[in-house]
Write an enzyme that holds these catalytic residues in place. Structure first.
Site, PDB file in Angstrom:
ATOM      1  N   ASP A  82       0.803  -1.076  -0.154  1.00  0.00           N
ATOM      2  CA  ASP A  82      -0.075   0.054  -0.045  1.00  0.00           C
ATOM      3  C   ASP A  82       0.951   0.973  -0.026  1.00  0.00           C
ATOM      4  O   ASP A  82       2.004   1.401   0.406  1.00  0.00           O
ATOM      5  CB  ASP A  82      -0.889   0.182   1.295  1.00  0.00           C
ATOM      6  CG  ASP A  82      -1.995  -0.838   1.100  1.00  0.00           C
ATOM      7  OD1 ASP A  82      -2.149  -1.807   0.210  1.00  0.00           O
ATOM      8  OD2 ASP A  82      -2.868  -0.813   1.900  1.00  0.00           O
ATOM      9  N   HIS A 228       3.614  -1.982   3.412  1.00  0.00           N
ATOM     10  CA  HIS A 228       3.466  -0.707   2.910  1.00  0.00           C
ATOM     11  C   HIS A 228       5.000  -0.044   2.271  1.00  0.00           C
ATOM     12  O   HIS A 228       6.010  -1.023   2.515  1.00  0.00           O
ATOM     13  CB  HIS A 228       3.323   0.025   4.080  1.00  0.00           C
ATOM     14  CG  HIS A 228       1.934   0.065   4.764  1.00  0.00           C
ATOM     15  ND1 HIS A 228       1.491  -1.002   5.647  1.00  0.00           N
ATOM     16  CD2 HIS A 228       0.833   0.773   4.263  1.00  0.00           C
ATOM     17  CE1 HIS A 228       0.439  -0.781   5.696  1.00  0.00           C
ATOM     18  NE2 HIS A 228      -0.223   0.280   4.969  1.00  0.00           N
TER      19      HIS A 228
HETATM   20 ZN   LIG Z   1      -2.688   3.286   3.238  1.00  0.00          ZN
END
Ligand SMILES: [Zn+2]
Length: 258
Positions: A82, A228
């Site tokens: 992400d 992430h």
């Molecule tokens: Zn996010």
């Protein structure tokens, strides 16, 4: 993976929550009349909580269906990354290539617009681009109204479609939050919501060992792993490397649902 075609499902009844809301409030009114406020008031509060709590539960499906893991018992996981594109993207792509793993990148529209070459590189290397809103409004995503919510999804979808050469099929909610207005744009855009089943809180925690321990807890056939890039602690690449080694050690392949 078994039956990937059935996995992707955009919401088809975006306002189903409204029917539940009306029905629950009618039931509360009936209870209050029949049994008095000592039953009616707690029922009222509980019924409201039932609509507020799911907003903050990443796997709750009251406001939109979500895929939280892949079906089947093959030793395969869906790697999802992400918040990019970011300065980390090139190194993340190198690491994935080295391990022969594919991932889905849930990109933020305005970040993608600013760095189109990174989006194209993600696609060129055989990974998938998915929608993670236009501006990633971390603190207020859950509270967006219908217009702002639609705007976040639609602007990102338009930009990513143009940059990646085809429309994203998956959406990930910011912080996993949802609200009554999220399903309508998902439905219009044909987007399916992806949640996760394994995460290490690597967006905020840069301790590689601790992050990997948390991921390990959720690691199982069909797990959807949430990672992430571009985290402020600067350890995102190192964490991905460690996660890829962990997967390899334990004999997991990565798949992208079709
Ligand atoms: Zn996010």
């Amino acid at each position: 993976m078994s039956h990937p075609a059935t996995l992707h499902r955009a919401p088809d009844r975006p306002y189903a929550w409204l029917a539940w809301l009306v029905a629950s409030q009618l039931a509360v009114a009936v209870l209050w009349l029949a049994a008095g406020w000592r039953w009616g008031l707690p029922a009222l509060l509980l019924s409201h909580a039932a609509f507020i709590v799911p907003v903050f539960l990443p796997r709750a499906t009251l406001y939109a269906p979500a895929v939280s893991r892949l079906p089947g018992d093959e030793r395969a996981v869906w790697l999802t990354i992400d918040d990019g594109p970011s300065d980390d993207t090139p190194a993340m792509l190198e690491a994935l290539d080295r391990h022969g793993m594919r991932a889905t990148f849930f990109l933020v529209g305005e970040r993608a617009r600013a760095r189109p070459e990174l989006v194209q590189e993600i696609v060129r290397r055989g990974h998938e681009v998915a929608n993670h809103t236009w501006s990633h409004p971390q603190a207020r995503f859950w509270a967006l109204g219908p217009r702002a919510m639609a705007d976040e999804l639609e602007r990102a979808q338009a930009a990513l479609t143009e940059l990646a050469g085809r429309p994203p099929r998956w959406f990930r909610a910011v912080a996993g939050h949802t609200n009554p207005f999220i399903a309508a744009p998902l439905c219009r855009l044909g987007l399916s919501r992806a949640a996760w089943s394994a995460r290490g809180f690597d967006a905020v925690d840069g301790d590689v060992v601790r992050v990997l321990q948390r991921i390990q807890r959720g690691l199982a056939p069909g797990a959807i792993i949430l990672l992430h890039e571009g985290a402020p602690h600067g350890k995102s690449v190192e964490i991905l490397e460690a996660a890829l080694c962990l997967l390899r050690e334990q004999g997991y392949a990565s798949v992208i649902p079709d």
